[in-house]
Design a protein around this motif. Structure first.
Motif, PDB file in Angstrom:
ATOM      1  N   ALA A 184      62.540  58.859  33.547  1.00  0.00           N
ATOM      2  CA  ALA A 184      61.611  59.464  32.584  1.00  0.00           C
ATOM      3  C   ALA A 184      60.176  59.374  33.091  1.00  0.00           C
ATOM      4  CB  ALA A 184      61.752  58.778  31.228  1.00  0.00           C
ATOM      5  N   LEU A 185      59.813  58.247  33.723  1.00  0.00           N
ATOM      6  CA  LEU A 185      58.455  58.085  34.235  1.00  0.00           C
ATOM      7  C   LEU A 185      58.154  59.092  35.337  1.00  0.00           C
ATOM      8  CD1 LEU A 185      58.046  54.196  34.376  1.00  0.00           C
ATOM      9  CD2 LEU A 185      56.868  55.810  32.863  1.00  0.00           C
ATOM     10  N   VAL A 186      59.140  59.372  36.185  1.00  0.00           N
ATOM     11  CA  VAL A 186      58.940  60.389  37.229  1.00  0.00           C
ATOM     12  C   VAL A 186      58.642  61.739  36.579  1.00  0.00           C
ATOM     13  CG1 VAL A 186      60.041  61.670  39.097  1.00  0.00           C
ATOM     14  CG2 VAL A 186      60.352  59.196  38.936  1.00  0.00           C
ATOM     15  N   VAL A 187      59.358  62.055  35.503  1.00  0.00           N
ATOM     16  CA  VAL A 187      59.125  63.317  34.795  1.00  0.00           C
ATOM     17  C   VAL A 187      57.701  63.367  34.247  1.00  0.00           C
ATOM     18  CG1 VAL A 187      59.780  64.702  32.784  1.00  0.00           C
ATOM     19  CG2 VAL A 187      61.549  63.668  34.216  1.00  0.00           C
ATOM     20  N   VAL A 188      57.229  62.245  33.694  1.00  0.00           N
ATOM     21  CA  VAL A 188      55.883  62.197  33.116  1.00  0.00           C
ATOM     22  C   VAL A 188      54.820  62.278  34.205  1.00  0.00           C
ATOM     23  CG1 VAL A 188      54.246  60.759  31.835  1.00  0.00           C
ATOM     24  CG2 VAL A 188      56.619  60.913  31.077  1.00  0.00           C
ATOM     25  N   VAL A 189      54.966  61.456  35.237  1.00  0.00           N
ATOM     26  CA  VAL A 189      53.958  61.398  36.300  1.00  0.00           C
ATOM     27  C   VAL A 189      53.898  62.698  37.098  1.00  0.00           C
ATOM     28  CG1 VAL A 189      53.320  60.226  38.451  1.00  0.00           C
ATOM     29  CG2 VAL A 189      54.096  58.889  36.479  1.00  0.00           C
ATOM     30  N   ARG A 190      55.057  63.320  37.309  1.00  0.00           N
ATOM     31  CA  ARG A 190      55.133  64.531  38.120  1.00  0.00           C
ATOM     32  C   ARG A 190      55.260  65.787  37.265  1.00  0.00           C
ATOM     33  NH1 ARG A 190      53.367  65.065  42.742  1.00  0.00           N
ATOM     34  NH2 ARG A 190      55.030  66.498  43.338  1.00  0.00           N
ATOM     35  N   ARG A 191      54.819  65.707  36.013  1.00  0.00           N
ATOM     36  CA  ARG A 191      55.006  66.841  35.093  1.00  0.00           C
ATOM     37  C   ARG A 191      54.278  68.093  35.560  1.00  0.00           C
ATOM     38  NH1 ARG A 191      51.657  63.164  32.911  1.00  0.00           N
ATOM     39  NH2 ARG A 191      49.612  63.791  32.140  1.00  0.00           N
ATOM     40  N   ARG A 192      53.182  67.943  36.293  1.00  0.00           N
ATOM     41  CA  ARG A 192      52.465  69.134  36.766  1.00  0.00           C
ATOM     42  C   ARG A 192      53.303  69.882  37.788  1.00  0.00           C
ATOM     43  NH1 ARG A 192      45.950  68.214  37.104  1.00  0.00           N
ATOM     44  NH2 ARG A 192      45.696  67.342  35.002  1.00  0.00           N
ATOM     45  N   ALA A 193      54.003  69.144  38.641  1.00  0.00           N
ATOM     46  CA  ALA A 193      54.871  69.794  39.625  1.00  0.00           C
ATOM     47  C   ALA A 193      56.062  70.459  38.954  1.00  0.00           C
ATOM     48  CB  ALA A 193      55.354  68.771  40.646  1.00  0.00           C
TER      49      ALA A 193
END
Length: 407
Positions: A375-384
């Motif tokens: 989930a954190l990867v989704v949040v941190v990389r949400r712009r990509a």
């Protein structure tokens, strides 16, 4: 028009070739959860530890992950039909050999060969179904997702019914069903057009140079560790008869199918793909944490409930992986699967080891942490990922909760 309508373009009006491929896909996906209810029986029959028996998943998915680099290379040269038949042939041979194993080492080795066949088949089946289906890709993708859900639900049930007689029978049963699929595809599926450009073994790795695809793959890696901790380690925690364990994972598979095909598109339409994915991963983390610390009844309920979150995650991840980059879909899918299947290989190995090093609760704590990391990867990389997530919303409409993809 409802995608399940029997009229032209509906999911029920498909050529025999599509039904043959979809039917074989059901059996292929059944092979993933087939051994779940019989893991304790295999351990007992072969005098093996839970950690040794869990290597059935590790060898299977490790070979599957590596083989993802080969599938496009093979299919772009010999064609989709021959690739499907080659994959089925591998599964038939190695599933049958698995049933004859006298040691856990033999069984683990034969499952590795099975994984190679499954990789060749599963990675090619969607493209073949889309190419041969009537009514465009909407009904074809829905049919493929339905086959996945049905296979994941029925695998544990078949394993329980046959495994209650002997742990060897589910392997022989799979080989027999795959042989039927082989004959049906031979009879009904014509060769599909080959791509204009042949795929290189390195193309899937090059596709991972795209930030969005790499982000989806890394997030899916963490999620798959959680997924396969539930699938491969929980049967030992539940410690039930094959029938009861099969019933639990059948209910789990039914929820997975319903939430993947029907519920996930509705949630995406209302909240957006990334919010749905992040929320579902956090809920899955909470679910496995309760599973690890609850009593037996709570563990059964949480195991079944996890199927709902897994179904939602599977749908969203698949859409992101197939559309987030400009790489051809088979190439993007291969790169994405190459990364995430390594977690499917790691979880069955490490979960029993972690229990040996600590106690029975900690493997589920680790699984909860990996879901949160996803989930954190989704949040941190949400712009990509946001560009693709936004594009996906209008790319399909939802009609009566059923995903309708743009052609």
């Amino acid at each position: 028009m409802d995608s399940f309508d029997a009229g032209a373009g509906g999911i029920l009006r498909q050529p025999k070739a599509v039904w043959a491929t979809a039917g074989a896909s059901v059996v292929a996906f059944m092979g993933i959860g087939l051994v779940d209810p019989i893991l304790p029986s295999i351990a007992q029959g072969l005098n093996a530890t839970p950690g040794q028996v869990s290597l059935l998943f590790t060898s299977y998915f490790l070979i599957t992950a590596v083989a993802m680099l080969l599938t496009g290379f093979v299919s772009s040269r010999i064609g989709g039909r021959r690739t499907l038949l080659a994959g089925l042939a591998f599964v038939i041979v190695f599933a049958a050999l698995a049933g004859t194993s006298d040691t856990v080492g033999q069984l683990v080795g034969f499952r590795a060969g099975w994984g190679l066949g499954n990789a060749l088949f599963v990675s090619t089946a969607l493209a073949v179904i889309v190419g041969a289906a009537a009514g465009g890709s909407a009904a074809a993708i829905l049919l493929y997702e339905s086959a996945l859900g049905l296979g994941m639900a029925c695998g544990p049930l078949l394993g329980a019914v046959l495994g209650n007689i002997s742990w060897r029978y589910p392997f022989f049963g799979t080989a027999t069903l795959m042989a039927v699929g082989f004959l049906c595809i031979t009879a009904f599926l014509k060769e599909q057009p080959r791509p204009a450009r042949k795929t290189s073994i390195l193309d899937p790795l090059k596709a991972l140079g795209h930030g969005g695809l790499a982000s989806a793959a890394v997030s899916a890696f963490f999620y798959n560790y959680t997924f396969f901790t539930v699938l491969a380690f929980t049967p030992f925690v539940l410690n039930m008869t094959p029938y009861r364990s099969g019933a639990v994972f059948f209910a789990w598979g039914v929820l997975l199918a319903v939430f993947s095909v029907i519920v996930a598109p509705r949630l995406q339409a209302r909240f957006g793909s990334l919010k749905v994915l992040g929320g579902s991963l956090v809920l899955l983390a909470a679910d496995v944490l309760v599973l690890g610390y609850g009593d037996h009844t709570t563990a059964v309920v949480c195991t079944i409930l996890s199927g709902a979150f897994i179904g939602v995650n599977n749908t969203v991840y698949t859409e992101l992986a197939l559309g987030v980059s400009d790489a051809p879909r088979p190439v993007a899918s291969a790169g994405y699967n190459f990364v995430r299947w390594f977690a499917a290989a790691a979880a069955p190995y490490f979960a029993p080891k972690i229990e040996e090093w600590t106690d029975i609760h900690v493997p589920f704590v680790v699984a909860a942490v990996t879901a949160v990391l996803g989930a954190l990867v989704v949040v941190v990389r949400r712009r990509a990922l946001t560009h693709e997530a936004e594009r996906l919303e209008p790319a399909h409409a939802t009609e009566d909760g059923v995903t309708v993809f743009a052609n």
